[in-house]
Structure formats: C-alpha cells, structure tokens
Design a protein around this motif. Structure first.
Motif, PDB file in Angstrom:
ATOM      1  N   PHE A   1       0.789  -1.265   0.138  1.00  0.00           N
ATOM      2  CA  PHE A   1       0.045   0.256   0.070  1.00  0.00           C
ATOM      3  C   PHE A   1       0.730   1.250   0.108  1.00  0.00           C
ATOM      4  CE2 PHE A   1      -1.276   3.101   3.149  1.00  0.00           C
ATOM      5  CZ  PHE A   1      -2.202   3.850   2.017  1.00  0.00           C
TER       6      PHE A   1
ATOM      7  N   TYR B   1       0.724   4.187  -2.613  1.00  0.00           N
ATOM      8  CA  TYR B   1       0.303   5.539  -2.146  1.00  0.00           C
ATOM      9  C   TYR B   1       1.725   6.611  -2.478  1.00  0.00           C
ATOM     10  CZ  TYR B   1      -0.650   9.676   1.079  1.00  0.00           C
ATOM     11  OH  TYR B   1      -0.691  10.938   1.474  1.00  0.00           O
TER      12      TYR B   1
ATOM     13  N   TRP C   1      -0.672   8.405  -5.014  1.00  0.00           N
ATOM     14  CA  TRP C   1      -1.648   9.435  -4.382  1.00  0.00           C
ATOM     15  C   TRP C   1      -0.875  10.551  -3.399  1.00  0.00           C
ATOM     16  CZ3 TRP C   1      -6.697  10.476  -4.285  1.00  0.00           C
ATOM     17  CH2 TRP C   1      -7.420   9.855  -4.904  1.00  0.00           C
TER      18      TRP C   1
ATOM     19  N   TYR D   1      -9.095   9.538   0.532  1.00  0.00           N
ATOM     20  CA  TYR D   1      -8.474   8.430   0.312  1.00  0.00           C
ATOM     21  C   TYR D   1      -7.717   8.013   1.668  1.00  0.00           C
ATOM     22  CZ  TYR D   1      -5.593   5.102  -2.243  1.00  0.00           C
ATOM     23  OH  TYR D   1      -4.886   3.746  -2.397  1.00  0.00           O
TER      24      TYR D   1
ATOM     25  N   THR E   1      -9.009   4.814   3.989  1.00  0.00           N
ATOM     26  CA  THR E   1      -7.931   3.672   4.320  1.00  0.00           C
ATOM     27  C   THR E   1      -7.731   3.306   5.634  1.00  0.00           C
ATOM     28  OG1 THR E   1      -6.963   4.281   2.354  1.00  0.00           O
ATOM     29  CG2 THR E   1      -5.562   2.893   3.727  1.00  0.00           C
TER      30      THR E   1
ATOM     31  N   TYR F   1     -10.749   1.642   6.910  1.00  0.00           N
ATOM     32  CA  TYR F   1     -10.647   0.086   6.496  1.00  0.00           C
ATOM     33  C   TYR F   1      -9.675  -0.416   7.379  1.00  0.00           C
ATOM     34  CZ  TYR F   1      -9.923  -3.832   3.456  1.00  0.00           C
ATOM     35  OH  TYR F   1      -9.719  -5.318   2.758  1.00  0.00           O
ATOM     36  N   TYR F   2      -8.395  -0.094   7.651  1.00  0.00           N
ATOM     37  CA  TYR F   2      -7.550  -0.921   8.402  1.00  0.00           C
ATOM     38  C   TYR F   2      -8.219  -1.056   9.677  1.00  0.00           C
ATOM     39  CZ  TYR F   2      -3.242  -2.261  10.533  1.00  0.00           C
ATOM     40  OH  TYR F   2      -2.104  -2.963  11.008  1.00  0.00           O
TER      41      TYR F   2
ATOM     42  N   TYR G   1      -8.136  -3.555  -1.727  1.00  0.00           N
ATOM     43  CA  TYR G   1      -9.004  -2.348  -1.373  1.00  0.00           C
ATOM     44  C   TYR G   1      -8.655  -0.807  -1.886  1.00  0.00           C
ATOM     45  CZ  TYR G   1     -11.244   1.451   1.418  1.00  0.00           C
ATOM     46  OH  TYR G   1     -11.656   2.607   1.854  1.00  0.00           O
ATOM     47  N   CYS G   2      -7.372  -0.777  -1.804  1.00  0.00           N
ATOM     48  CA  CYS G   2      -6.734   0.747  -2.002  1.00  0.00           C
ATOM     49  C   CYS G   2      -6.526   0.919  -3.350  1.00  0.00           C
ATOM     50  CB  CYS G   2      -5.379   0.902  -1.335  1.00  0.00           C
ATOM     51  SG  CYS G   2      -5.510   0.985   0.338  1.00  0.00           S
TER      52      CYS G   2
ATOM     53  N   ASP H   1      -8.608   3.950  -5.453  1.00  0.00           N
ATOM     54  CA  ASP H   1      -8.060   4.646  -6.292  1.00  0.00           C
ATOM     55  C   ASP H   1      -8.723   4.490  -7.572  1.00  0.00           C
ATOM     56  OD1 ASP H   1      -5.780   5.752  -8.088  1.00  0.00           O
ATOM     57  OD2 ASP H   1      -5.749   4.103  -8.945  1.00  0.00           O
TER      58      ASP H   1
END
Length: 488
Positions: free
Chosen positions: A342, A346, A350, A361, A365, A368-369, A380-381, A385
């Motif tokens: 990830f 990123y 990102w 974003y 995240t 989610y984590y 997921y990431c 995106d």
C-alpha cells in the motif's frame, strides 16, 4: 462563587514575579509547549520599539493572565498567558543576564518544541539587546498585565473559555487536552495525568501529513477522527469547524468512574475485553481475561466510531489513531507486506494528488484498516483509487466539496459501508459497483504528464506498467496483486 475566591489586580511584569505572586509561578502538565514563532516575537519587538520611542507617560498593556492558586502544591499555575509570560521572561533574561530576583520564576518546559522556540526567540532578542539594555528597568516596570487569580481550577477555565486577549488563540485540541487532563482527577492520579500529557506531547511532535495544520493533534482530530465519526449517512455531510470538534470530543464524551480504567466495546479489535486498565510505563491490561498487550498504541482495542470516555479514554483513543495513521503512512520498520505494498502505491500515485481527494483517500484507508487490519488492504486501496481517480480524471479542478459530493451521491456512504461491513469483500464489491467509472476511463483524452490530471494519469500508468487506460478495471486482479505483494 465567593468574592475572596477570585483576585483581580493590575500589575507590571516585575511586580507579578516579585510582589503579587504569593507562590512560585509554574506551568502545569496539561499546558501546551511554547509555540510563539518569529512572526509573533517580531510583532512584539516592533510594538515595544514604537512604545519606547514615546511612552507618553503611559504603560504598555499586554492583556489578561489567568492563574490558579494551588495551595496544596504551593504553586501559581498559569492557565492562560504562558506564551506572553515566557516571551517576556526570555527578553528579561537577555537584557539582564538573569531571571527576576527571588524564587518566583519556576516555569519549566519539557517539550523539545519549547526548547527550540525558546532558543529562536532568544536569538531574535539578541538583535536588540544593546539598544534596549539601558531601558530594561523602565520597560519591565511599565509592561502591565491584568492578573486574575482563582482558588478553583474549574473557575479559572471558565474565565479562560470566555475571554479573548493578545495571546495565541488556542486550537480546540489545546482546550480538549486541558479538559480531559482535569477529568482524570486529583493529586492521587498525578502519575496518570503526567503520563497522558506525555502521550499528547508525543503526538504533537509528529509531522503533519497534509500541511494544513501546524500541530499534528489538530490535523488528527479535524481530518481523521471527527470526519470518521460524523460523516454518516448521505443527507447531511459537512466540513468541520472548531466548535464541532469541541462538541464531539468534549461534550459528547462519557463521564468515567475511574481515572485508570475505561470501558471497552465489542468490535473487530476486541472480542473478549470489557474494560482496560492502564499501568503507567508498563502497557495496559484487558479484563476479564487479563490479556497482556504490548506498548504499541496502534493495537489498542478501540474502534473509530465507539463512545469515548473522558480523561484517560480520550488520550488513549487519540494516541491509538495517531500511531495507526503513522503505521500506514510514516513508520519505516514495516513487516506487513500488505502495508508495504500500500505504501509503495500511495507514494507513487497519491502523495501528490489534490488535497481534498487525498484527505478522503487516506481517511477511507484508515477506517478500512481500523475495521479489517491489513486483510486485502492493497486490493481495497487499488479499487478505491479506481473510484476516486475517476473524479481526478473527470475534473480539472477539485474543490473542497468534492469528497462530500462523492459520499452523498453514491448508492451508499463509503465510510458507513466500511463501518458496517462484516467482510472485506463487501467493501471491495461496493467500490467495484460504483457507476460511471468505466466510462470515465474509456472516454478520457488527457495527455499523460501534462497538468495535474496528466501527472496523475502518468503515475497510475507507471504503477501498472500500461500505456493507456483501456480496460483499466481488469488490471486489478489476483495475479497483479500477488506480484506487488511479493515484490521487494
């Protein structure tokens, strides 16, 4: 309130430390570091320079100072005015080569930030030392303050919350820190107060991620914690302000019956414990199973949308999510391949995207984590995106309302989907089904590497090793993800 509980006097800086103060003046554990920067100090130098040119028989007034007279500790603790008193004390030391006579100057600073700013302020004052040295006695005898001294700490904070003066306006997080340290209790729990203040200063020392706030605690509460808790549903979603942050993390916290133990709630991070007891400098214990855990605050058994207990609960909650964000985006010693993968994505794609999209974003995240750990984090990431990237591709200009519009106009609020899901597949499937993303990528005509949209396109294509966005939705597959997870 009895009249004798409050004492109000107007005195000079010298008189405050030599005559007015019945106890040594100090800084309590909950006070923030010394934060006056070059601009504030230079402003004071300019003002005093003009004053010394022509005093006109008048004093130079520097507003109110709030003090709490703590008879048990025999100290006068500064509630408000620390920044001004510290700055004036540095100036006094530079001009006189010593602090004021007597034993009334006992302000101590433990934060590295305080040390750094004190040194910078001293260097600025060194520049006017020779010009003002002969005027020092006159100056400090004519710098006047209104000193409000109370016997009750709560009363002092009542004054503090309602007044406005020349000092640096406190962030909501400074007020939250003071409120929750007071909630911990009396002198019996001094070790817990000091421990929590130390945890807070650790968080304050972190670098901000988005650069919109000077203090990481402000960024944490504004851009992560408040939004994760309040951005619910789809009808009423709005951006936070100072009062909203105070309401959520002060007025809406729960009174706690113990200063060392807080209740726990069932969540993915906690399936056994009902309460947590802190052991200062020795981690914490989860009861009733007496499960011993580590000192890693990112693993504390909390969840973002749970009720928060005041005092200790507030500080542990803040530390958990400050360290969780750093685990995902900052920490260097990573062992989890999902987090490593990830982080690579990123940083490549990102880290330089529009601030408003990047905030959503990262917030998504983190949520989610918090819910699922690193399970399928990279998948997921990449789908996140795919969805938010379509907004970047479609819109040349991204305004601050864009994330709110996305949450409102989707079939469901993504943050609610994460919070309410039982399995990672539910969240990923939700992202896959969001309408119009395929059409955006199929129809785009952006030149790679040109402008903000072009730079984003170039970074995404570089990550996937592709030349255009044709069939982009098919790129995120098991083979590709495994390749990225196993790459070094």
């Amino acid at each position: 309130m009895k009249e004798q509980d409050v004492k109000v006097t107007v005195c000079s800086f010298l008189e405050l430390f030599t005559k007015e103060a019945i106890f040594p003046i100090g800084i309590d554990t909950y006070q923030r570091p010394y934060v006056w920067g070059e601009d504030k100090v230079q402003e004071l130098i300019n003002d005093l320079t003009e004053y010394l040119k022509d005093p006109k028989g008048l004093c130079y007034y520097m507003g109110n100072v709030l003090l709490h007279q703590h008879n048990q500790k025999q100290k006068l603790f500064i509630i408000d005015g620390q920044q001004r008193l510290t700055t004036l004390s540095i100036l006094y030391f530079v001009l006189n080569g010593k602090f004021t006579d007597g034993d009334k100057m006992t302000m101590e600073y433990h934060s590295p930030l305080s040390t750094l700013n004190i040194k910078k302020t001293q260097l600025l004052f060194d520049g006017i030392k020779e010009q003002w040295k002969d005027k020092a006695d006159f100056l400090f005898s004519n710098i006047n303050l209104t000193c409000i001294t109370t016997l009750e700490e709560d009363m002092a904070f009542t004054f503090f919350d309602t007044q406005n003066n020349r000092g640096v306006k406190l962030n909501p997080t400074d007020l939250l820190k003071a409120y929750h340290l007071r909630s911990i209790g009396n002198a019996e729990y001094l070790d817990i107060q000091i421990n929590c203040a130390s945890r807070w200063e650790k968080i304050q020392s972190y670098n901000t991620l988005f650069g919109q706030k000077k203090d990481y605690t402000a960024e944490l509460f504004h851009q992560f914690l408040w939004r994760s808790r309040v951005w619910r549903g789809q009808r009423v979603i709005y951006r936070e302000n100072d009062n909203e942050v105070l309401n959520e993390f002060q007025k809406n916290t729960l009174p706690n019956q113990s200063s060392v133990t807080i209740p726990l709630y069932p969540n993915a991070n906690n399936t056994l414990g009902k309460k947590l007891t802190i052991k200062v400098n020795q981690g914490y214990t989860i009861q009733p199973a007496n499960i011993e855990s580590s000192n890693n605050s990112a693993h504390l058994p909390f969840t973002l949308r749970q009720p928060i207990s005041d005092g200790l609960g507030f500080f542990l909650f803040a530390e958990k999510y400050a360290d969780l964000v750093r685990l995902l985006l900052v920490d260097k010693d990573l062992k989890d391949n999902e987090i490593k993968a990830f982080r690579v994505f990123y940083n490549q794609v990102w880290s330089n995207v529009s601030l408003y999209l990047k905030e959503l974003y990262v917030l998504s995240t983190v949520m989610y984590y918090d819910k699922f750990g690193s399970e399928k984090l990279l998948e997921y990431c990449l789908w996140l995106d795919h969805v938010l990237g379509a907004i970047r591709i479609e819109k040349q200009y991204i305004f601050k309302e864009a994330p709110l519009k996305f949450l409102k106009e989707s079939d469901n609020n993504l943050l609610d989907v994460i919070s309410q899901a039982f399995r990672t597949e539910e969240v990923i499937l939700f992202l896959k089904k969001i309408n119009n993303t395929r059409a955006v990528y199929s129809n785009e005509k952006i030149k790679s590497g040109k402008g903000v949209q072009g730079w984003y396109k170039q970074n995404v294509l570089g990550y996937y090793d592709k030349s255009d966005f044709n069939q982009k939705h098919n790129w995120i597959n098991e083979n590709f993800i495994n390749t990225k997870l196993n790459s070094k």
